[in-house]
Design a protein around this motif. Structure first.
Motif, PDB file in Angstrom:
ATOM      1  N   UNK A 285      38.795  18.727  41.277  1.00  0.00           N
ATOM      2  CA  UNK A 285      38.578  19.306  42.593  1.00  0.00           C
ATOM      3  C   UNK A 285      39.454  20.549  42.790  1.00  0.00           C
ATOM      4  N   UNK A 286      40.733  20.438  42.411  1.00  0.00           N
ATOM      5  CA  UNK A 286      41.650  21.558  42.612  1.00  0.00           C
ATOM      6  C   UNK A 286      41.257  22.738  41.735  1.00  0.00           C
ATOM      7  N   UNK A 287      40.843  22.419  40.499  1.00  0.00           N
ATOM      8  CA  UNK A 287      40.408  23.489  39.601  1.00  0.00           C
ATOM      9  C   UNK A 287      39.239  24.241  40.211  1.00  0.00           C
ATOM     10  N   UNK A 288      38.272  23.483  40.705  1.00  0.00           N
ATOM     11  CA  UNK A 288      37.079  24.097  41.275  1.00  0.00           C
ATOM     12  C   UNK A 288      37.454  24.959  42.474  1.00  0.00           C
ATOM     13  N   UNK A 289      38.327  24.426  43.291  1.00  0.00           N
ATOM     14  CA  UNK A 289      38.763  25.131  44.494  1.00  0.00           C
ATOM     15  C   UNK A 289      39.357  26.490  44.144  1.00  0.00           C
ATOM     16  N   UNK A 290      40.258  26.457  43.166  1.00  0.00           N
ATOM     17  CA  UNK A 290      40.968  27.667  42.778  1.00  0.00           C
ATOM     18  C   UNK A 290      40.031  28.660  42.102  1.00  0.00           C
ATOM     19  N   UNK A 291      39.159  28.123  41.230  1.00  0.00           N
ATOM     20  CA  UNK A 291      38.203  28.998  40.550  1.00  0.00           C
ATOM     21  C   UNK A 291      37.288  29.677  41.551  1.00  0.00           C
ATOM     22  N   UNK A 292      36.866  28.898  42.567  1.00  0.00           N
ATOM     23  CA  UNK A 292      35.998  29.464  43.579  1.00  0.00           C
ATOM     24  C   UNK A 292      36.694  30.584  44.330  1.00  0.00           C
ATOM     25  N   UNK A 293      37.935  30.340  44.668  1.00  0.00           N
ATOM     26  CA  UNK A 293      38.695  31.355  45.401  1.00  0.00           C
ATOM     27  C   UNK A 293      38.682  32.672  44.633  1.00  0.00           C
ATOM     28  N   UNK A 294      38.982  32.573  43.337  1.00  0.00           N
ATOM     29  CA  UNK A 294      39.014  33.781  42.509  1.00  0.00           C
ATOM     30  C   UNK A 294      37.621  34.382  42.399  1.00  0.00           C
ATOM     31  N   UNK A 295      36.637  33.519  42.180  1.00  0.00           N
ATOM     32  CA  UNK A 295      35.277  33.997  41.945  1.00  0.00           C
ATOM     33  C   UNK A 295      34.689  34.654  43.182  1.00  0.00           C
ATOM     34  N   UNK A 296      35.167  34.263  44.365  1.00  0.00           N
ATOM     35  CA  UNK A 296      34.647  34.854  45.593  1.00  0.00           C
ATOM     36  C   UNK A 296      35.330  36.183  45.876  1.00  0.00           C
ATOM     37  N   UNK A 297      36.620  36.266  45.551  1.00  0.00           N
ATOM     38  CA  UNK A 297      37.367  37.473  45.886  1.00  0.00           C
ATOM     39  C   UNK A 297      36.979  38.652  45.008  1.00  0.00           C
ATOM     40  N   UNK A 298      36.842  38.382  43.705  1.00  0.00           N
ATOM     41  CA  UNK A 298      36.613  39.492  42.771  1.00  0.00           C
ATOM     42  C   UNK A 298      35.361  40.324  43.082  1.00  0.00           C
ATOM     43  N   UNK A 299      34.178  39.687  43.277  1.00  0.00           N
ATOM     44  CA  UNK A 299      32.990  40.519  43.535  1.00  0.00           C
ATOM     45  C   UNK A 299      33.137  41.353  44.797  1.00  0.00           C
ATOM     46  N   UNK A 300      33.757  40.781  45.831  1.00  0.00           N
ATOM     47  CA  UNK A 300      33.927  41.529  47.079  1.00  0.00           C
ATOM     48  C   UNK A 300      34.851  42.710  46.846  1.00  0.00           C
ATOM     49  N   UNK A 301      35.920  42.453  46.108  1.00  0.00           N
ATOM     50  CA  UNK A 301      36.873  43.523  45.794  1.00  0.00           C
ATOM     51  C   UNK A 301      36.178  44.651  45.040  1.00  0.00           C
ATOM     52  N   UNK A 302      35.363  44.262  44.048  1.00  0.00           N
ATOM     53  CA  UNK A 302      34.692  45.280  43.244  1.00  0.00           C
ATOM     54  C   UNK A 302      33.671  46.040  44.084  1.00  0.00           C
ATOM     55  N   UNK A 303      32.955  45.294  44.907  1.00  0.00           N
ATOM     56  CA  UNK A 303      31.943  45.937  45.739  1.00  0.00           C
ATOM     57  C   UNK A 303      32.597  46.976  46.649  1.00  0.00           C
ATOM     58  N   UNK A 304      33.723  46.621  47.280  1.00  0.00           N
ATOM     59  CA  UNK A 304      34.373  47.558  48.188  1.00  0.00           C
ATOM     60  C   UNK A 304      34.924  48.756  47.431  1.00  0.00           C
ATOM     61  N   UNK A 305      35.299  48.546  46.169  1.00  0.00           N
ATOM     62  CA  UNK A 305      35.885  49.643  45.404  1.00  0.00           C
ATOM     63  C   UNK A 305      34.841  50.634  44.930  1.00  0.00           C
ATOM     64  N   UNK A 306      33.597  50.176  44.744  1.00  0.00           N
ATOM     65  CA  UNK A 306      32.594  51.111  44.211  1.00  0.00           C
ATOM     66  C   UNK A 306      31.624  51.599  45.280  1.00  0.00           C
TER      67      UNK A 306
END
Ligand SMILES: Nc1ncnc2c1ncn2[C@@H]1O[C@H](COP(=O)(O)OP(=O)(O)OP(=O)(O)O)[C@@H](O)[C@H]1O
Ligand SMILES: [Mg+2]
Lengths: 256, 268
Positions: free
Chosen positions: A106-127
Motif C-alpha cells: 500500500x505504501x509503495x503504491x501511495x508513494x509511486x502514485x505521488x511521483x507519477x502524478x507530479x511528474x507529468x504535471x511538472x513536465x506539462x507546465x514546463x513545455x
C-alpha cells in the motif's frame, strides 16, 4: 533564474504539440495512476514521464524534481508503512511495531502514485506557455476570466515561495532566529509572517488586476486570441498513446 | 567593524562578486556605488551574513559570518533592505519598531522609551497601519525600526530611493547623527549628490569587482574610474574639473562660491 513551474522555452516535438493535447495527456496519465492498483503500471507511467522529459530536452530538471520527490516519498513511506495492520507480518520490531506485506504494498503504491502524478504535471507546465494553456482552456468553453485566473494562480505559486524566503531573510536580518535548526521554533516564527506575505500579495494582485483592466481585459471574447492551434500528427500520436495506456489500465483492472 | 577578505560569491554558475577585500573601521561612513546589477545588494547581504561567501571571509565585529548565525550578527548590525515591504511585518507602526527592540532590549520600560523616541525622531504615527502608508513613509518606517535598537554597524541598501528631497534630508541627517555618535555606516546609493555630501569614503563596484576605494574627494574626481563604472560625477566636482585652473579643487557649493568670489575680487 527559472522557477520550478516556469515555462522552459524549446522547440521540440513535445513543445509544438497542441496545448490541449498536452493538457489531456498529462491529466490522462494522472488518471491512469489512480485507476490502477498495479505497481508496475504506475512505475510505467513514471518511466513514460521521464521519457517525455528526455524528448523535451529537460531530463535534468525532471530528475531533480524526481530526487526531491523521492526524499519526500521516503518520509511519507515511513509514516505510512507502520500503520497498516492487516496482512502477513514481514518484519517485526519491538514495542508492537511491525510491517505487513499489505502495508508495504500500500505504501509503495501511495508513494509511486505521488511521483507519477507530479511528474507529468511538472513536465506539462514546463513545455506549455501559460498564455497557450489559457487559450486552450477558453477553446474548451471555459470563460476566459476563469482560465486566466487559473493559470495566473499557478504562476503565483513559485512567486509566493520566493517572496516568503525573502521575507524570512529580512526577519533574520532583524534578529529573528529563522536560522534556528529547531523545526517547531521555526514554525512558530513563520506563522506571523503570513500577514506581510498576504499584504504584499494582495497589493501585487490588485496591481495586476488594474493593469489587466487597463489593457482591455474585460472586452476579451472567446475567439480574441490571434493564435490558431492545429491538431497535427504528433497530437494524434500522443493521444493514441494515452488511449493505449488507459486501455492497458482498463484491461488490467478487469482481467488482472 | 566590517572586514571582507578576498570574498567571492556566485549564483547558478554566474560570478556576482569576485575577490573583494576592504575593511571599514569604527565610525567610518562609506558609500557603495555602482550601476544597476553591479552586485551592491549582494555585497550588502554578504556583509550581513544573509549570504555566505563561496570563497574568502567576512568578519562583522570580529565574528566570521560563516561561523555564527545571522540572527546573532543582527544584534550588532542593522540592515535596511532595498524594498521596505520585505521587512515590515507587524500590523502597526509602533509594533514594527518594537519588533527589533524586543529582541535586543530586555527591559520593557527602556523599550517603551526608545520606541517613543524613535517615533518622535521620524515623526511617525504609532497607530497607523503600515499597509496604508505611502511608499516613502514605509521606507521611513523600515529605517526607523532598523535604527531603534541602536546597532553599531549600519548596512543600508538605498535608504533614500523613493523619498522626496525633504524626507531624504531628514533620513540622511539621522544617519549622519548616528554616524557621529560612533556607528559605522555602509550605504548603497544611486544618488551621487547624497553620497558626496555625506560619505567620507567611497567604494565603487563594477560588475562584481571593487573598481575603486578611497576618500570621497578623490573618487568623485576620478573621471576615468567613474566612467568605467557607468557613474556620473556629482555636479560641483564635475563643474570644477571642467572649469579647471583655480576652480579644479572645489568640491562643495561653498568651496566653489568662495573660489568664484575670490576670482571676482581679483579681477576688480
Ligand atoms: N537570486 C538571484 N539569482 C540569480 N541571480 C541573481 C540573484 N540575485 C541577484 N542576481 C544577479 O546578481 C547581479 C547583482 O545583483 P544585485 O541585486 O546585487 O545588484 P545591485 O547592484 O544591487 O543592483 P540595483 O542597483 O538594481 O539594486 C545581477 O546581475 C542579478 O541578476
Ligand atoms: Mg540593489
Amino acid at each position: 533564474m527559472s522557477g520550478l513551474l516556469d515555462y522552459v522555452p524549446g522547440n521540440t516535438f513535445l513543445h509544438r504539440l497542441h496545448p490541449l493535447s498536452k493538457l489531456i495527456f498529462s491529466f490522462g496519465l494522472c488518471l491512469a495512476c489512480f485507476l490502477t492498483q498495479n505497481h508496475w503500471l504506475v512505475l510505467g507511467v513514471i518511466v513514460c514521464s521521464l521519457l517525455q522529459a528526455a524528448l523535451a530536452g529537460m531530463l535534468k530538471p525532471a530528475l531533480a524534481v524526481l530526487r526531491a520527490l523521492s526524499k519526500l516519498s521516503l518520509l511519507l513511506f515511513l509514516a505510512q508503512v507502520f500503520f497498516v495492520r492487516q496482512g502477513q507480518i514481514v518484519l517485526s520490531l519491538p514495542l508492537d511495531i511491525y510491517i505487513t506485506d499489505q502495508g508495504l504494498s500500500f505504501s509503495c503504491l501511495f508513494v509511486l502514485r505521488l511521483i507519477a502524478v507530479t511528474l507529468p504535471l511538472f513536465i506539462m507546465l514546463s513545455i506549455t506557455r501559460m498564455s497557450d494553456l489559457t487559450n486552450a482552456l477558453t477553446r474548451l468553453g471555459l470563460p476566459y476570466k476563469y482560465a486566466f485566473a487559473l493559470t495566473t494562480a499557478m504562476r503565483f505559486i513559485p512567486l509566493f515561495g520566493k517572496e516568503m524566503s525573502e521575507i524570512m531573510e529580512a526577519q533574520t536580518a532583524r534578529g529573528v532566529e529563522f536560522d534556528s535548526k529547531n523545526f517547531c521554533k521555526k514554525l512558530k516564527l513563520i506563522l506571523p509572517l503570513c500577514l506581510p506575505l498576504l499584504l504584499s500579495s494582495v497589493r501585487r494582485i490588485e496591481n495586476s488586476a488594474i493593469a489587466a483592466e487597463l489593457r482591455g481585459f474585460n472586452v476579451r471574447k472567446k475567439d480574441s486570441g490571434y493564435k490558431r492551434y492545429v491538431l497535427g500528427r504528433g497530437d494524434a500520436a500522443v493521444l493514441g498513446a494515452l488511449v493505449l495506456i488507459l486501455a492497458a489500465v482498463g484491461l488490467e483492472h478487469f482481467y488482472g | 567593524m566590517l572586514r571582507l577578505a578576498e570574498v567571492s560569491f556566485g549564483l547558478e554558475g554566474e560570478r556576482i562578486i569576485s575577490k573583494i577585500s576592504f575593511t571599514l573601521g569604527q565610525g567610518e561612513f562609506a558609500a557603495l556605488l555602482g550601476e544597476n546589477g553591479a552586485g551592491k545588494s549582494t555585497l550588502c547581504r554578504l556583509s550581513m551574513g544573509l549570504l555566505k561567501p563561496a570563497a574568502g571571509r567576512v568578519l562583522v565585529c570580529g565574528q566570521d559570518t560563516a561561523a555564527v548565525k545571522t540572527s546573532a550578527i543582527a544584534r550588532q548590525a542593522g540592515f535596511l533592505f532595498q524594498n521596505p515591504d520585505r521587512q515590515i511585518c507587524r500590523p502597526s507602526v509602533a509594533g514594527e519598531i518594537m519588533l527589533g527592540l524586543e529582541l535586543t532590549v530586555p527591559d520593557p520600560a527602556e523599550r517603551e522609551r526608545r520606541c517613543r523616541e524613535t517615533l518622535a525622531l521620524f515623526s511617525l504615527d504609532p497607530e497607523a497601519h503600515p499597509f496604508n502608508l505611502s511608499r516613502g513613509e514605509r521606507q521611513l518606517l523600515a529605517l526607523a525600526s532598523v535604527l531603534a535598537p541602536g546597532p553599531r554597524l549600519l548596512i543600508l541598501d538605498e535608504p533614500t530611493t523613493g523619498l522626496d528631497y525633504r524626507e531624504c534630508m531628514t533620513v540622511m541627517e539621522i544617519i549622519a547623527r548616528r554616524n557621529r555618535e560612533g556607528a559605522t555606516v555602509l550605504m548603497v546609493s544611486h544618488d551621487m549628490e547624497v553620497a558626496s555630501d555625506f560619505a567620507r569614503r567611497v567604494l565603487v563596484l563594477n560588475r562584481g569587482e571593487l573598481a575603486g576605494d578611497g576618500p570621497v574627494r578623490e573618487i568623485m574626481r576620478d573621471q576615468a574610474l567613474l566612467q568605467r563604472a557607468s557613474l556620473l560625477p556629482p555636479q560641483i566636482p564635475a563643474l570644477a574639473l571642467s572649469l579647471g585652473g583655480q576652480f579644479a579643487a572645489a568640491f562643495t557649493i561653498e568651496e566653489m562660491a568662495a573660489l568664484a568670489a575670490n576670482s571676482r575680487r581679483g579681477r576688480l
